[in-house]
Design an enzyme around this catalytic site. Structure first.
Site, PDB file in Angstrom:
ATOM      1  N   GLY A  14       0.836  -1.193   0.000  1.00  0.00           N
ATOM      2  CA  GLY A  14       0.000   0.000   0.000  1.00  0.00           C
ATOM      3  C   GLY A  14       0.870   1.242   0.000  1.00  0.00           C
ATOM      4  O   GLY A  14       2.036   1.191   0.420  1.00  0.00           O
TER       5      GLY A  14
ATOM      6  N   GLN B 228       3.248   9.959   0.948  1.00  0.00           N
ATOM      7  CA  GLN B 228       4.530   9.237   0.987  1.00  0.00           C
ATOM      8  C   GLN B 228       5.381   9.489  -0.253  1.00  0.00           C
ATOM      9  O   GLN B 228       6.562   9.155  -0.267  1.00  0.00           O
ATOM     10  CB  GLN B 228       4.287   7.720   1.132  1.00  0.00           C
TER      11      GLN B 228
ATOM     12  N   CYS C  81       6.153  -0.273   6.834  1.00  0.00           N
ATOM     13  CA  CYS C  81       5.753   0.884   6.042  1.00  0.00           C
ATOM     14  C   CYS C  81       6.922   1.275   5.152  1.00  0.00           C
ATOM     15  O   CYS C  81       8.063   1.279   5.609  1.00  0.00           O
ATOM     16  CB  CYS C  81       5.393   2.029   6.992  1.00  0.00           C
ATOM     17  N   LEU C  82       6.641   1.584   3.888  1.00  0.00           N
ATOM     18  CA  LEU C  82       7.732   1.933   2.967  1.00  0.00           C
ATOM     19  C   LEU C  82       8.480   3.192   3.415  1.00  0.00           C
ATOM     20  O   LEU C  82       9.622   3.390   3.030  1.00  0.00           O
ATOM     21  CB  LEU C  82       7.193   2.111   1.547  1.00  0.00           C
TER      22      LEU C  82
ATOM     23  N   GLU D 208      -3.217   2.880   5.461  1.00  0.00           N
ATOM     24  CA  GLU D 208      -3.054   3.881   4.398  1.00  0.00           C
ATOM     25  C   GLU D 208      -3.936   5.111   4.636  1.00  0.00           C
ATOM     26  O   GLU D 208      -3.504   6.236   4.393  1.00  0.00           O
ATOM     27  CB  GLU D 208      -3.366   3.278   3.020  1.00  0.00           C
TER      28      GLU D 208
ATOM     29  N   HIS E 231      -2.414   7.445   6.985  1.00  0.00           N
ATOM     30  CA  HIS E 231      -1.402   8.309   6.361  1.00  0.00           C
ATOM     31  C   HIS E 231      -2.020   9.620   5.875  1.00  0.00           C
ATOM     32  O   HIS E 231      -1.402  10.682   5.962  1.00  0.00           O
ATOM     33  CB  HIS E 231      -0.772   7.613   5.145  1.00  0.00           C
TER      34      HIS E 231
HETATM   35 NI    NI Z   1       2.774   3.248   5.519  1.00  0.00          NI
END
Ligand code: NI
Length: 156
Positions: free
Chosen positions: A46, A51, A96-97, A139, A142
């Site tokens: 996701g 981001q 999380c990326l 997500e 975020h």
């Molecule tokens: Ni994330």
């Protein structure tokens, strides 16, 4: 399409609130496709627009990808909103990326219903459970400037 740079831990954009998308124009469509490509490229399930440095309420995700041996089933959600949550909760280890190599358990609702607009401007709904529900909650957080470690901190 292009791979976008992912904003990492310490970048203040990750704690900002994203704005509603008013018009789904070519720029929004391109951003959404880029987000999907960026997510796949980084082996994520996701990604939220903040981001990649854009404060718009756009989320992409694909949970089939990790479950079904690389089969892609990417979803693009414009202005997603959780409209109902189960009372039952589940605890899942999340990553999380934006926080490479950080993993921790988070307690979230086992099921959620999410309302969103698709790229054609149609209103749609998803009834999600388990990993898909967890992913959507992560997500959509975020978009409100909340990262999973904020949830970890409030649950400890
Ligand atoms: Ni994330």
């Amino acid at each position: 399409m292009a791979i976008r740079e992912i904003r990492k831990d310490g970048d203040e954009i990750l704690s900002k609130k994203c704005r509603e998308v008013e018009v789904i124009d070519d720029k929004v469509k391109e951003l959404a496709q880029d987000m999907l490509e960026t997510m796949y490229k980084n082996d994520g399930i996701g990604l939220a627009a903040c981001q990649v440095g854009i404060l718009k309420r756009i989320v992409v995700y694909d949970v089939a990808y990790i479950q079904e041996d690389g089969k892609r089933e990417g979803h693009i959600l414009i202005n997603p909103k959780i409209i109902s949550r189960s009372k039952s909760m589940i605890e899942v280890e999340e990553g999380c990326l934006s926080f490479p190599d950080v993993y921790d358990n988070v307690i979230r609702h086992e099921k959620v219903t999410v309302e969103y607009t698709d790229l054609d401007g149609k209103k749609r709904k998803i009834n999600a459970k388990d990993i898909e529900a967890v992913c959507l909650q992560h997500e959509i957080d975020h978009l409100d400037g909340i990262v999973f470690l904020d949830r970890v901190a409030e649950q400890k």
